[in-house]
Design an enzyme around this catalytic site. Sequence first.
Site, PDB file in Angstrom:
ATOM      1  N   ASP A   1      66.353  -4.471  41.430  1.00  0.00           N
ATOM      2  CA  ASP A   1      65.806  -3.361  41.393  1.00  0.00           C
ATOM      3  C   ASP A   1      65.660  -2.641  39.967  1.00  0.00           C
ATOM      4  OD1 ASP A   1      66.155  -3.463  44.074  1.00  0.00           O
ATOM      5  OD2 ASP A   1      67.933  -2.228  44.097  1.00  0.00           O
TER       6      ASP A   1
HETATM    7  N1  URA Z   1      70.969  -5.523  45.782  1.00  0.00           N
HETATM    8  C1  URA Z   1      70.488  -4.253  45.408  1.00  0.00           C
HETATM    9  O1  URA Z   1      70.945  -3.309  46.085  1.00  0.00           O
HETATM   10  N2  URA Z   1      69.763  -4.169  44.396  1.00  0.00           N
HETATM   11  C2  URA Z   1      69.550  -5.228  43.240  1.00  0.00           C
HETATM   12  O2  URA Z   1      68.928  -4.959  42.355  1.00  0.00           O
HETATM   13  C3  URA Z   1      70.291  -6.351  43.914  1.00  0.00           C
HETATM   14  C4  URA Z   1      70.793  -6.634  45.007  1.00  0.00           C
END
Ligand code: URA
Length: 262
Positions: free
Chosen positions: A103
């Site tokens: 993310d």
């Molecule tokens: N899970 C998440 O919620 N965000 C990420 O960036 C990776 C795994």
Amino acid sequence: MRLDKMLGNLGYGTRSEIKKFCRQGMVIVNGEEAKKSDIHVNPELDEVLFNGKKVNYREFIYLMLNKPSGYVSATFDKYEPTVIELIDEKYYTFEPFPVGRLDKDTEGLLILTNDGQLSHRVLSPKKHVPKKYYAIIDRLVKTCDIEYFEKGIDIGEEHMTKPAKLEFIGKGTDVDFDNLFNTENEFFVEKKFDFKDGLGAEVYITISEGKFHQIKRMFNAVGKEVLYLKRIKMGELQLDETLELGEYRELTAEEISMLEGK
Ligand code: URA
């Protein structure tokens, strides 16, 4: 492979530039001047010199990036800066892409490559390559959370999540912030951790799938929120902690084989 394609892939110039370099006698193939750039060469067997220096051909590149918050895991985005913008333009000719997505606000280990097969292997849920994250949670985690994560959680998908390993490190209020973040890090300066129970938790979580916002949704499903997330390991490959946020380096041959599962 055509000589101009081989040199072009390696960033020696455009097709017309390489044609010119060949005419100027700057390119030697197996000891002889290559006057034409459209001849065929075997990059594995033929010796190619450019301006007197040996050309090492490679098809694939593999970079380990310590992803900072604020960048999207994509090759192009209309509005947001992408992780590709963090790497030197000399790599662009290889057309690297991120292996899976972190993310925008997640930090840590991200592989950039142009090797589609390797990417598929690492990401395919069937291959069960574990991905380990360090997280700060807004409430203390309980033994029952560890059990829920192990059994699989309903995050609103067709299937429950695959078993995930949740390890309690300590209370969030005990996080050694000076050690965890460089105080110039925007994230640290801007974000105050809001521990809902006055304590919070520091955990490791290991998953073998990559559903959208998976870890955040798993914690939401047990009434908690992820305040900070950093990937630290994929398979046997560990984030090189000497890389500052935003820094990257090429993987060693040994690290590439770790990802290939060899
Ligand atoms: N899970 C998440 O919620 N965000 C990420 O960036 C990776 C795994």
